[in-house]
Design an enzyme around this catalytic site. Structure first.
Site, PDB file in Angstrom:
ATOM      1  N   TYR A 156      -3.567  13.388 -12.564  1.00 40.78           N
ATOM      2  CA  TYR A 156      -2.389  13.282 -11.695  1.00 40.78           C
ATOM      3  C   TYR A 156      -1.399  12.261 -12.268  1.00 40.78           C
ATOM      4  O   TYR A 156      -0.209  12.541 -12.461  1.00 40.78           O
ATOM      5  CB  TYR A 156      -2.819  12.887 -10.276  1.00 40.78           C
ATOM      6  N   ARG A 236      -4.398  -2.721  -1.141  1.00 44.52           N
ATOM      7  CA  ARG A 236      -3.294  -1.831  -1.513  1.00 44.52           C
ATOM      8  C   ARG A 236      -1.996  -2.357  -0.888  1.00 44.52           C
ATOM      9  O   ARG A 236      -2.025  -3.108   0.098  1.00 44.52           O
ATOM     10  CB  ARG A 236      -3.536  -0.407  -0.989  1.00 44.52           C
TER      11      ARG A 236
HETATM   12  N1  UFG Z   1     -10.261   4.544   1.558  1.00 41.85           N
HETATM   13  C1  UFG Z   1     -11.414   4.344   2.278  1.00 41.85           C
HETATM   14  N2  UFG Z   1     -11.826   5.356   3.096  1.00 41.85           N
HETATM   15  C2  UFG Z   1     -11.163   6.530   3.229  1.00 41.85           C
HETATM   16  C3  UFG Z   1      -9.973   6.724   2.486  1.00 41.85           C
HETATM   17  C4  UFG Z   1      -9.549   5.699   1.651  1.00 41.85           C
HETATM   18  O1  UFG Z   1     -12.058   3.301   2.189  1.00 41.85           O
HETATM   19  O2  UFG Z   1     -11.624   7.398   3.979  1.00 41.85           O
HETATM   20  C5  UFG Z   1      -9.759   3.458   0.697  1.00 41.85           C
HETATM   21  C6  UFG Z   1      -9.640   3.848  -0.767  1.00 41.85           C
HETATM   22  O3  UFG Z   1     -10.866   3.632  -1.437  1.00 41.85           O
HETATM   23  C7  UFG Z   1      -8.526   2.934  -1.247  1.00 41.85           C
HETATM   24  C8  UFG Z   1      -7.638   2.747  -0.014  1.00 41.85           C
HETATM   25  O4  UFG Z   1      -8.450   3.144   1.097  1.00 41.85           O
HETATM   26  O5  UFG Z   1      -9.043   1.682  -1.581  1.00 41.85           O
HETATM   27  C9  UFG Z   1      -6.402   3.624  -0.034  1.00 41.85           C
HETATM   28  O6  UFG Z   1      -6.781   4.971  -0.312  1.00 41.85           O
HETATM   29  P1  UFG Z   1      -5.772   6.198  -0.192  1.00 41.85           P
HETATM   30  O7  UFG Z   1      -6.574   7.427  -0.511  1.00 41.85           O
HETATM   31  O8  UFG Z   1      -5.054   6.147   1.104  1.00 41.85           O
HETATM   32  O9  UFG Z   1      -4.704   5.929  -1.337  1.00 41.85           O
HETATM   33  P2  UFG Z   1      -4.917   5.669  -2.896  1.00 41.85           P
HETATM   34  O10 UFG Z   1      -4.713   4.206  -3.113  1.00 41.85           O
HETATM   35  O11 UFG Z   1      -6.148   6.246  -3.420  1.00 41.85           O
HETATM   36  O12 UFG Z   1      -3.764   6.582  -3.544  1.00 41.85           O
HETATM   37  C10 UFG Z   1      -2.388   6.366  -3.385  1.00 41.85           C
HETATM   38  C11 UFG Z   1      -1.675   7.707  -3.413  1.00 41.85           C
HETATM   39  C12 UFG Z   1      -1.848   8.384  -4.730  1.00 41.85           C
HETATM   40  C13 UFG Z   1      -1.413   7.459  -5.829  1.00 41.85           C
HETATM   41  C14 UFG Z   1      -2.076   6.124  -5.715  1.00 41.85           C
HETATM   42  C15 UFG Z   1      -1.441   5.173  -6.677  1.00 41.85           C
HETATM   43  O13 UFG Z   1      -2.177   8.544  -2.408  1.00 41.85           O
HETATM   44  O14 UFG Z   1      -1.070   9.557  -4.785  1.00 41.85           O
HETATM   45  O15 UFG Z   1      -1.912   5.574  -4.421  1.00 41.85           O
HETATM   46  O16 UFG Z   1      -2.374   4.287  -7.097  1.00 41.85           O
HETATM   47  F1  UFG Z   1      -1.731   7.994  -7.033  1.00 41.85           F
END
Ligand code: UFG
Length: 339
Positions: A156, A236
């Site tokens: 991605y 984050r």
């Molecule tokens: N998390 C949990 N439980 C869940 C879902 C998420 O603990 O059920 C945690 C993840 O491990 C992470 C944080 O919550 O630490 C945020 O997760 P998200 O899935 O909400 O977002 P991401 O940080 O993985 O991803 C986002 C965007 C992506 C982008 C990325 C950039 O959704 O498109 O940031 O780093 F690529």
């Protein structure tokens, strides 16, 4: 409603992916500024209901089409006068991109190449592009500024980086000006509840926690609690979606005023841990949620926080909404649209 119908500025903006989460908030922000909007979306993840809601707030035309269908895309460009493009349409799930990279390279990269080709053929030379913090890969320092090395660790992020490079080359060769935005974690919903986050399946932290407050089991999974952070969970930078949308309007104005091709982080400079987000969600929902600790999710860095000073300095952008407001609007949106 009048605030959405000020037609002083008749510029017409083509928004790819305007039926999706971030795209729809951006369409609302454009309508507030009196732009005419043409949404181009294949509705693979966007929703016709979203388009219909947006149509109530200004001049919105909708074309259902896929960027991979060049001849249809080009027909649309020939039918309408486009002043600039904002490009959101893309596949955006990190995990899926690892399992099915072909889908991501074809949809995101080939789709964008078609879009740029149609723009050049129709003499449209301004684009605002939705990139991602995922192009930085594993952070080498925090907060991350735009000078941070670019080492995406999943397909991605690779597709978004490739597109950024293509846009640089197209500027040099064809004078196509771009603003590329590297989003951190986008959160919240429109404060009037007109549009909001609606993914199927939902993978993002805040809507997942809030959804767990609707179910009987009310269980939420934390992916890893032994990171080297203050409470062991990932940190984050949650940027409010309305603040993010505003940046796109500022970017259009920047390009309209002759601003040069550029790229910016969109984040808040502040990090929140999964546990902190979870506590705020419990507080806002007024419910206790059971937590299960799961394994770390592959490819999740411990800390991702933006240095947003470049967007502030050059675009005059200033994010205003706190995480609490993002969660409140997301909760309200979830309550209205409980699915
Ligand atoms: N998390 C949990 N439980 C869940 C879902 C998420 O603990 O059920 C945690 C993840 O491990 C992470 C944080 O919550 O630490 C945020 O997760 P998200 O899935 O909400 O977002 P991401 O940080 O993985 O991803 C986002 C965007 C992506 C982008 C990325 C950039 O959704 O498109 O940031 O780093 F690529």
């Amino acid at each position: 409603m009048a605030e959405y119908k000020d037609d002083n500025n008749k510029k017409q903006i083509l928004v790819t992916g305007g039926a999706g989460y971030i795209g729809s908030h951006c369409v609302l922000a454009l309508l507030k500024q009196g732009y005419n909007v043409v949404i181009f979306d294949n509705l693979s993840t966007g929703h016709i209901e979203t388009v219909n809601s947006l149509k109530k707030y200004g001049n919105v035309d909708f074309y259902q089409g896929d960027l991979l269908n060049y001849s249809y895309l080009n027909t649309v460009f020939k039918q309408i006068a486009v002043d600039a493009v904002i490009h959101f349409a893309a596949c955006s799930q990190v995990g899926e991109s690892v399992k099915n990279p072909q889908k991501y390279y074809i949809n995101n990269v080939c789709g964008t190449l078609n879009l740029l080709k149609a723009m050049l053929e129709n003499n449209v030379k301004k684009i605002v592009f939705s990139s991602t913090a995922a192009i930085y890969g594993e952070p080498q320092y925090t907060p991350i500024n735009e000078e941070h090395p670019l080492n995406p660790i999943n397909p991605y992020g690779q597709t978004k980086l490739m597109i950024e490079k293509i846009m640089e080359d197209y500027d040099k060769a064809y004078g196509l000006s771009s603003v590329r935005f590297r989003y951190f974690n986008v959160a919240g919903a429109d404060s009037k509840g007109i549009v909001g986050e609606w993914h199927e399946p939902e993978t993002h932290l805040i809507p997942k926690i809030l959804a767990s407050t609707h179910s009987n089991e009310r269980t939420f999974e934390i992916y890893g609690n032994n990171y080297k952070t203050k409470d062991g969970t990932c940190i984050r930078d949650y940027i409010n979606v309305e603040d993010l949308a505003e940046a796109h309007v500022l970017a259009l104005k920047y390009l309209e005023n002759g601003g040069k091709t550029n790229f910016f982080n969109l984040g808040t400079n502040e990090g929140s841990s999964v546990k902190e987000v979870f506590k705020l969600c419990e507080e806002i929902a007024g419910k206790k949620i059971n937590v299960i600790i799961r394994q770390k999710r592959e490819g999740d860095p411990a800390i991702l926080v933006a240095d947003n000073s470049k967007a502030k300095d050059i675009l005059g952008w200033q994010p205003e909404k706190k995480l609490m407001q993002s969660i409140k609007t997301a909760y309200k949106w979830g309550i209205i649209n409980a699915r």
